[in-house]
Design a protein around this motif. Structure first.
Motif, PDB file in Angstrom:
ATOM      1  N   ILE A  95       0.851  -1.183   0.000  1.00  0.00           N
ATOM      2  CA  ILE A  95       0.000   0.000   0.000  1.00  0.00           C
ATOM      3  C   ILE A  95       0.888   1.234   0.000  1.00  0.00           C
ATOM      4  CG2 ILE A  95      -0.204   0.047   2.530  1.00  0.00           C
ATOM      5  CD1 ILE A  95      -3.089   1.063   2.161  1.00  0.00           C
ATOM      6  N   SER A  96       0.505   2.213  -0.779  1.00  0.00           N
ATOM      7  CA  SER A  96       1.274   3.457  -0.836  1.00  0.00           C
ATOM      8  C   SER A  96       0.317   4.608  -1.100  1.00  0.00           C
ATOM      9  CB  SER A  96       2.334   3.388  -1.936  1.00  0.00           C
ATOM     10  OG  SER A  96       1.734   3.224  -3.207  1.00  0.00           O
ATOM     11  N   ARG A  97       0.803   5.807  -0.887  1.00  0.00           N
ATOM     12  CA  ARG A  97      -0.067   6.959  -1.143  1.00  0.00           C
ATOM     13  C   ARG A  97       0.727   8.070  -1.811  1.00  0.00           C
ATOM     14  NH1 ARG A  97      -2.606   8.295   4.474  1.00  0.00           N
ATOM     15  NH2 ARG A  97      -3.920   9.596   3.179  1.00  0.00           N
ATOM     16  N   ASP A  98       0.051   8.793  -2.665  1.00  0.00           N
ATOM     17  CA  ASP A  98       0.616   9.958  -3.339  1.00  0.00           C
ATOM     18  C   ASP A  98      -0.251  11.147  -2.934  1.00  0.00           C
ATOM     19  OD1 ASP A  98       1.302  11.988  -5.114  1.00  0.00           O
ATOM     20  OD2 ASP A  98       1.746  10.600  -6.741  1.00  0.00           O
ATOM     21  N   ASN A  99       0.220  11.922  -1.981  1.00  0.00           N
ATOM     22  CA  ASN A  99      -0.601  13.018  -1.467  1.00  0.00           C
ATOM     23  C   ASN A  99      -0.821  14.109  -2.517  1.00  0.00           C
ATOM     24  OD1 ASN A  99      -1.003  11.876   1.051  1.00  0.00           O
ATOM     25  ND2 ASN A  99       0.872  12.765   1.886  1.00  0.00           N
ATOM     26  N   ALA A 100       0.133  14.265  -3.429  1.00  0.00           N
ATOM     27  CA  ALA A 100      -0.045  15.267  -4.488  1.00  0.00           C
ATOM     28  C   ALA A 100      -1.227  14.906  -5.380  1.00  0.00           C
ATOM     29  CB  ALA A 100       1.236  15.384  -5.303  1.00  0.00           C
ATOM     30  N   LYS A 101      -1.413  13.608  -5.605  1.00  0.00           N
ATOM     31  CA  LYS A 101      -2.522  13.133  -6.436  1.00  0.00           C
ATOM     32  C   LYS A 101      -3.724  12.721  -5.603  1.00  0.00           C
ATOM     33  CE  LYS A 101       0.467  11.470 -10.185  1.00  0.00           C
ATOM     34  NZ  LYS A 101       0.865  10.296 -11.000  1.00  0.00           N
ATOM     35  N   ILE A 102      -3.621  12.902  -4.294  1.00  0.00           N
ATOM     36  CA  ILE A 102      -4.659  12.476  -3.330  1.00  0.00           C
ATOM     37  C   ILE A 102      -5.197  11.093  -3.701  1.00  0.00           C
ATOM     38  CG2 ILE A 102      -5.284  14.698  -2.370  1.00  0.00           C
ATOM     39  CD1 ILE A 102      -7.577  14.927  -4.309  1.00  0.00           C
ATOM     40  N   THR A 103      -4.258  10.184  -3.859  1.00  0.00           N
ATOM     41  CA  THR A 103      -4.578   8.821  -4.272  1.00  0.00           C
ATOM     42  C   THR A 103      -3.775   7.838  -3.443  1.00  0.00           C
ATOM     43  OG1 THR A 103      -5.036   9.545  -6.539  1.00  0.00           O
ATOM     44  CG2 THR A 103      -4.580   7.206  -6.213  1.00  0.00           C
ATOM     45  N   VAL A 104      -4.415   6.742  -3.094  1.00  0.00           N
ATOM     46  CA  VAL A 104      -3.749   5.632  -2.423  1.00  0.00           C
ATOM     47  C   VAL A 104      -3.773   4.440  -3.363  1.00  0.00           C
ATOM     48  CG1 VAL A 104      -3.900   4.002  -0.512  1.00  0.00           C
ATOM     49  CG2 VAL A 104      -4.250   6.438  -0.108  1.00  0.00           C
ATOM     50  N   TYR A 105      -2.675   3.714  -3.389  1.00  0.00           N
ATOM     51  CA  TYR A 105      -2.543   2.581  -4.299  1.00  0.00           C
ATOM     52  C   TYR A 105      -2.409   1.282  -3.518  1.00  0.00           C
ATOM     53  CZ  TYR A 105      -1.336   6.380  -7.482  1.00  0.00           C
ATOM     54  OH  TYR A 105      -1.353   7.544  -8.213  1.00  0.00           O
TER      55      TYR A 105
END
Length: 125
Positions: free
Chosen positions: A69-79
């Motif tokens: 699990i990871s998150r990209d706060n710039a894209k406000i998305t979690v993968y």
């Protein structure tokens, strides 16, 4: 916050998929996010979670070492990166978020207030 899950599909055993959970709010970075799954006739089960603070990650034993699990706060998305998929991973996958959850509740579906609509993952043998 509204959540939109995507990325599911049909894959052969041993294959990979990456699920995405896109949020509607920039404050999403302050939320804990969890992935859960539910197979037909079974209860919804915890898969992985990202803590609200500290960036800690948690995994179910059944996916540890295979899912990330990871998150990209710039894209406000979690993968949710899913590798070495198995037929028993077949389920509908849901992302959930909450900005008041405590660490000890991250594995509990009932602790999350916000849910996406889910995305189907089917792994063929």
């Amino acid at each position: 916050v509204q959540l939109q899950a995507s990325g599911g599909g049909l894959v052969q055993a041993g294959g990979t998929l990456r699920l995405s959970c896109a949020a509607s709010r920039r404050t999403f970075s302050n939320y804990a996010v969890g992935w859960f799954r539910q197979a037909p006739g079974k209860e919804r089960e915890f898969v992985a979670a990202f803590s609200r603070t500290g960036g800690y990650t948690y995994y179910a034993d059944s996916v540890k070492g295979r899912f990330t699990i990871s998150r990209d706060n710039a894209k406000i998305t979690v993968y949710l990166q899913m590798n070495s998929l198995k037929p028993e991973d077949t389920a509908r996958y849901y992302c959930a978020a909450d900005n008041g959850i405590i660490t000890s509740s991250l594995r509990s579906a009932s602790a999350y207030d916000h849910w996406g609509q889910g995305t189907q993952v089917t792994v063929s043998s």
